[in-house]
Design a protein around this motif. Structure first.
Motif, PDB file in Angstrom:
ATOM      1  N   GLY A 137      33.397  46.618  18.421  1.00  0.00           N
ATOM      2  CA  GLY A 137      34.509  46.574  17.474  1.00  0.00           C
ATOM      3  C   GLY A 137      35.831  46.229  18.142  1.00  0.00           C
ATOM      4  O   GLY A 137      35.939  46.194  19.377  1.00  0.00           O
ATOM      5  N   ASP A 138      36.854  46.022  17.328  1.00  0.00           N
ATOM      6  CA  ASP A 138      38.173  45.632  17.845  1.00  0.00           C
ATOM      7  C   ASP A 138      38.713  46.659  18.835  1.00  0.00           C
ATOM      8  O   ASP A 138      39.267  46.295  19.879  1.00  0.00           O
ATOM      9  N   ALA A 139      38.590  47.946  18.499  1.00  0.00           N
ATOM     10  CA  ALA A 139      39.156  48.985  19.365  1.00  0.00           C
ATOM     11  C   ALA A 139      38.480  49.010  20.730  1.00  0.00           C
ATOM     12  O   ALA A 139      39.126  49.312  21.743  1.00  0.00           O
ATOM     13  N   GLU A 140      37.189  48.677  20.779  1.00  0.00           N
ATOM     14  CA  GLU A 140      36.456  48.748  22.055  1.00  0.00           C
ATOM     15  C   GLU A 140      36.898  47.673  23.042  1.00  0.00           C
ATOM     16  O   GLU A 140      36.645  47.795  24.244  1.00  0.00           O
ATOM     17  N   TRP A 141      37.560  46.641  22.563  1.00  0.00           N
ATOM     18  CA  TRP A 141      38.075  45.624  23.483  1.00  0.00           C
ATOM     19  C   TRP A 141      39.170  46.195  24.380  1.00  0.00           C
ATOM     20  O   TRP A 141      39.492  45.613  25.414  1.00  0.00           O
ATOM     21  N   THR A 161      40.761  46.474  31.106  1.00  0.00           N
ATOM     22  CA  THR A 161      40.096  46.761  29.830  1.00  0.00           C
ATOM     23  C   THR A 161      38.927  45.802  29.666  1.00  0.00           C
ATOM     24  O   THR A 161      38.719  44.892  30.470  1.00  0.00           O
ATOM     25  N   VAL A 162      38.157  45.983  28.584  1.00  0.00           N
ATOM     26  CA  VAL A 162      37.061  45.059  28.293  1.00  0.00           C
ATOM     27  C   VAL A 162      37.604  43.637  28.181  1.00  0.00           C
ATOM     28  O   VAL A 162      37.060  42.695  28.768  1.00  0.00           O
ATOM     29  N   ALA A 163      38.697  43.469  27.447  1.00  0.00           N
ATOM     30  CA  ALA A 163      39.288  42.136  27.309  1.00  0.00           C
ATOM     31  C   ALA A 163      39.777  41.613  28.656  1.00  0.00           C
ATOM     32  O   ALA A 163      39.690  40.415  28.942  1.00  0.00           O
ATOM     33  N   GLY A 164      40.291  42.514  29.502  1.00  0.00           N
ATOM     34  CA  GLY A 164      40.731  42.109  30.829  1.00  0.00           C
ATOM     35  C   GLY A 164      39.590  41.616  31.691  1.00  0.00           C
ATOM     36  O   GLY A 164      39.756  40.684  32.499  1.00  0.00           O
ATOM     37  N   ARG A 205      49.260  38.604  34.714  1.00  0.00           N
ATOM     38  CA  ARG A 205      50.728  38.718  34.727  1.00  0.00           C
ATOM     39  C   ARG A 205      51.375  37.802  33.687  1.00  0.00           C
ATOM     40  O   ARG A 205      52.407  38.146  33.100  1.00  0.00           O
ATOM     41  N   ALA A 206      50.775  36.640  33.455  1.00  0.00           N
ATOM     42  CA  ALA A 206      51.360  35.675  32.525  1.00  0.00           C
ATOM     43  C   ALA A 206      51.144  36.052  31.067  1.00  0.00           C
ATOM     44  O   ALA A 206      51.774  35.467  30.178  1.00  0.00           O
ATOM     45  N   SER A 207      50.274  37.004  30.810  1.00  0.00           N
ATOM     46  CA  SER A 207      50.014  37.423  29.425  1.00  0.00           C
ATOM     47  C   SER A 207      51.149  38.316  28.941  1.00  0.00           C
ATOM     48  O   SER A 207      51.460  39.338  29.556  1.00  0.00           O
ATOM     49  N   HIS A 208      51.781  37.905  27.840  1.00  0.00           N
ATOM     50  CA  HIS A 208      52.889  38.698  27.300  1.00  0.00           C
ATOM     51  C   HIS A 208      52.383  40.015  26.708  1.00  0.00           C
ATOM     52  O   HIS A 208      53.112  41.004  26.653  1.00  0.00           O
ATOM     53  N   TYR A 209      51.152  40.008  26.234  1.00  0.00           N
ATOM     54  CA  TYR A 209      50.551  41.200  25.646  1.00  0.00           C
ATOM     55  C   TYR A 209      49.202  41.435  26.322  1.00  0.00           C
ATOM     56  O   TYR A 209      48.608  40.510  26.864  1.00  0.00           O
ATOM     57  N   PRO A 210      48.689  42.673  26.303  1.00  0.00           N
ATOM     58  CA  PRO A 210      47.355  42.914  26.871  1.00  0.00           C
ATOM     59  C   PRO A 210      46.320  42.019  26.186  1.00  0.00           C
ATOM     60  O   PRO A 210      46.400  41.783  24.976  1.00  0.00           O
ATOM     61  N   PRO A 211      45.369  41.483  26.925  1.00  0.00           N
ATOM     62  CA  PRO A 211      44.334  40.629  26.318  1.00  0.00           C
ATOM     63  C   PRO A 211      43.592  41.369  25.204  1.00  0.00           C
ATOM     64  O   PRO A 211      43.373  42.581  25.278  1.00  0.00           O
ATOM     65  N   THR A 212      43.217  40.633  24.185  1.00  0.00           N
ATOM     66  CA  THR A 212      42.460  41.186  23.059  1.00  0.00           C
ATOM     67  C   THR A 212      41.148  40.422  22.929  1.00  0.00           C
ATOM     68  O   THR A 212      40.819  39.581  23.771  1.00  0.00           O
ATOM     69  N   ARG A 213      40.433  40.695  21.835  1.00  0.00           N
ATOM     70  CA  ARG A 213      39.157  40.009  21.626  1.00  0.00           C
ATOM     71  C   ARG A 213      39.324  38.509  21.479  1.00  0.00           C
ATOM     72  O   ARG A 213      38.349  37.755  21.536  1.00  0.00           O
ATOM     73  N   ALA A 214      40.571  38.036  21.307  1.00  0.00           N
ATOM     74  CA  ALA A 214      40.813  36.593  21.191  1.00  0.00           C
ATOM     75  C   ALA A 214      40.380  35.847  22.446  1.00  0.00           C
ATOM     76  O   ALA A 214      40.120  34.639  22.396  1.00  0.00           O
ATOM     77  N   VAL A 215      40.262  36.556  23.583  1.00  0.00           N
ATOM     78  CA  VAL A 215      39.881  35.883  24.830  1.00  0.00           C
ATOM     79  C   VAL A 215      38.402  35.492  24.819  1.00  0.00           C
ATOM     80  O   VAL A 215      37.971  34.649  25.614  1.00  0.00           O
ATOM     81  N   ARG A 216      37.629  36.071  23.912  1.00  0.00           N
ATOM     82  CA  ARG A 216      36.201  35.734  23.868  1.00  0.00           C
ATOM     83  C   ARG A 216      35.983  34.254  23.554  1.00  0.00           C
ATOM     84  O   ARG A 216      35.116  33.610  24.149  1.00  0.00           O
ATOM     85  N   ALA A 269      29.398  47.372  29.382  1.00  0.00           N
ATOM     86  CA  ALA A 269      28.410  48.183  28.656  1.00  0.00           C
ATOM     87  C   ALA A 269      28.612  49.666  28.943  1.00  0.00           C
ATOM     88  O   ALA A 269      28.507  50.500  28.035  1.00  0.00           O
ATOM     89  N   ASP A 270      28.897  50.018  30.196  1.00  0.00           N
ATOM     90  CA  ASP A 270      29.158  51.418  30.529  1.00  0.00           C
ATOM     91  C   ASP A 270      30.401  51.927  29.808  1.00  0.00           C
ATOM     92  O   ASP A 270      30.440  53.082  29.346  1.00  0.00           O
ATOM     93  N   ALA A 271      31.420  51.068  29.684  1.00  0.00           N
ATOM     94  CA  ALA A 271      32.680  51.493  29.064  1.00  0.00           C
ATOM     95  C   ALA A 271      32.533  51.741  27.568  1.00  0.00           C
ATOM     96  O   ALA A 271      33.218  52.606  27.012  1.00  0.00           O
TER      97      ALA A 271
END
Length: 402
Positions: A137-141, A161-164, A205-216, A269-271
């Motif tokens: 889900g979105d929160a798990e990213w 994070t997962v997205a990271g 560093r170049a990401s203005h916001y923490p990565p989200t599921r959009a990186v998939r 998967a562990d996270a």
């Protein structure tokens, strides 16, 4: 007293009982089905819940459940109780299933441009990771993940994070993409060097916001483009891929990226508490083989840096000649044996010059090479030159990086 089995002076054997004579016994219905009394059907509910009835009894019970609310409630409770007695099965697909399905399809209709054998582990591991990402889900990213590796003979880690993690895979896979003439996922972002850690840190560093599921989406598109492009390379699998301070031939770089994809998929998967299995035995064997082939060079680099001893009796030889060796025995899935030359990366491993023997489980060896297992805790069996064994285990852990 008259014997009930005697009639007119003659003794008769008792007639076998007909089940239909007993109250509640089975009776053949007009359409050939079995009809049972209510108390008999009730006594069969336990066996029905365990799927231990005959086909006729099961049909009779199920027909009755549609008519009797009390029995239907009891049957539901029994089925729930049976479910609690059974061990839950993993919903994760067998990691070898995709390979078997594709092999079956390709046997029926071979592709005009097949994926090279050295690229199939990367194809399989990126597909497995993509299936995991689709399920969360979105929160798990944003679930915290700690990347771990081995550096300066000690454990190192980096929190993300997962997205990271997917951002990290995107940027390092980009080294292969650039070699193939594809776009660099860093775009206009400048990294101090092309080393994997530097590229990843620059992207974060170049990401203005923490990565989200959009990186998939860009990671998935890039992995597909890489697989599609290497399928056209033909014999060009030896073109060099630069990792900054070292290079790998393209076919080895693809194995390296498959290995990293699996390792970081397990981190994810562990996270998020997701079941995840190791790669298929065939792919795992190729990953282990890559690590075994890299060990002599890593041993030499560690020796130059003063991190490994030259050995009490080094057997220095010219390139291509047999030298002092350690037998690396990998047990279990993807297993095999490799003779690791100890004194020179140009030497050839030799059973005649074997000075030590180490046995490890295949998955455990890979976790050692990923920096997830301390070298001192890795080997299941050790025999021979203790110093050589220590050097090889630490060299295996030194293969890891962020």
């Amino acid at each position: 007293m008259t014997d009930p089995h005697e009639e007119n002076g003659h003794r008769h054997s008792p007639r076998p009982a007909d089940p239909s004579d007993a109250a509640g016994g089975p009776l053949d219905g007009p359409d050939g089905t079995v009809t049972l009394e209510h108390h008999v059907l009730t006594s069969l509910l336990g066996a029905w819940a365990l799927a231990a009835c005959s086909a006729q009894e099961a049909a009779a019970v199920e027909e009755h459940l549609g008519e009797c609310e009390a029995c239907a409630d009891e049957a539901l409770r029994l089925r729930e109780a049976v479910a609690l007695l059974q061990r839950p099965e993993s919903l994760d697909l067998d990691p070898a299933l995709r390979t078997r399905v594709l092999d079956g399809c390709l046997e029926r209709r071979p592709p005009r441009i097949p994926v090279p054998a050295w690229a199939t582990p990367y194809d399989a591991e990126t597909a497995r990771l993509d299936a995991l990402l689709q399920d969360i889900g979105d929160a798990e990213w944003h679930a915290p993940v700690r990347l771990r590796w081995f550096e300066a003979d000690g454990a190192a880690s980096r929190r993300t994070t997962v997205a990271g993690v997917i951002s990290h895979l995107l940027t390092v896979d980009g080294l292969v993409a650039v070699t193939l003439g594809l776009a660099d996922p860093l775009g206009d972002i400048t990294a101090s060097t092309s080393a994997p850690a530097n590229r990843t840190e620059a992207y974060w560093r170049a990401s203005h916001y923490p990565p989200t599921r959009a990186v998939r989406a860009p990671w998935r598109a890039q992995s597909h483009d890489i697989v599609r492009t290497v399928s056209f390379t033909g014999d060009a699998g030896r073109m060099p891929v630069s990792y900054g301070d070292f290079e790998l031939p393209l076919h080895d770089a693809m194995l390296d990226r498959a290995f990293e994809c699996w390792v970081h998929a397990e981190d994810i998967a562990d996270a998020v508490d997701y079941p995840y299995e190791p790669p298929s035995a065939r792919h795992l064997n190729r990953m282990i083989d890559l690590a075994a082939r890299l060990l002599p060079g890593v041993l030499a680099a560690r020796r130059r840096a003063g991190l490994a001893a030259p050995g009490a009796r080094p057997h220095l030889v010219t390139a291509g000649e047999p030298g002092r060796s350690l037998r690396l025995e990998i047990e279990g899935s993807g297993g095999g044996e490799w003779l690791i030359p100890l004194d020179s990366p140009g030497a050839v491993g030799s059973a005649d010059h074997e000075v030590a023997h180490v046995a490890l489980d295949g998955v455990e060896f890979c976790r050692l090479a990923a920096g997830h297992v301390p070298p001192a805790d890795a080997a299941a069996g050790q025999l021979g030159d203790r110093e050589a064994i220590r050097d090889v285990l630490f060299a295996a852990a030194s293969l890891s990086r962020m």
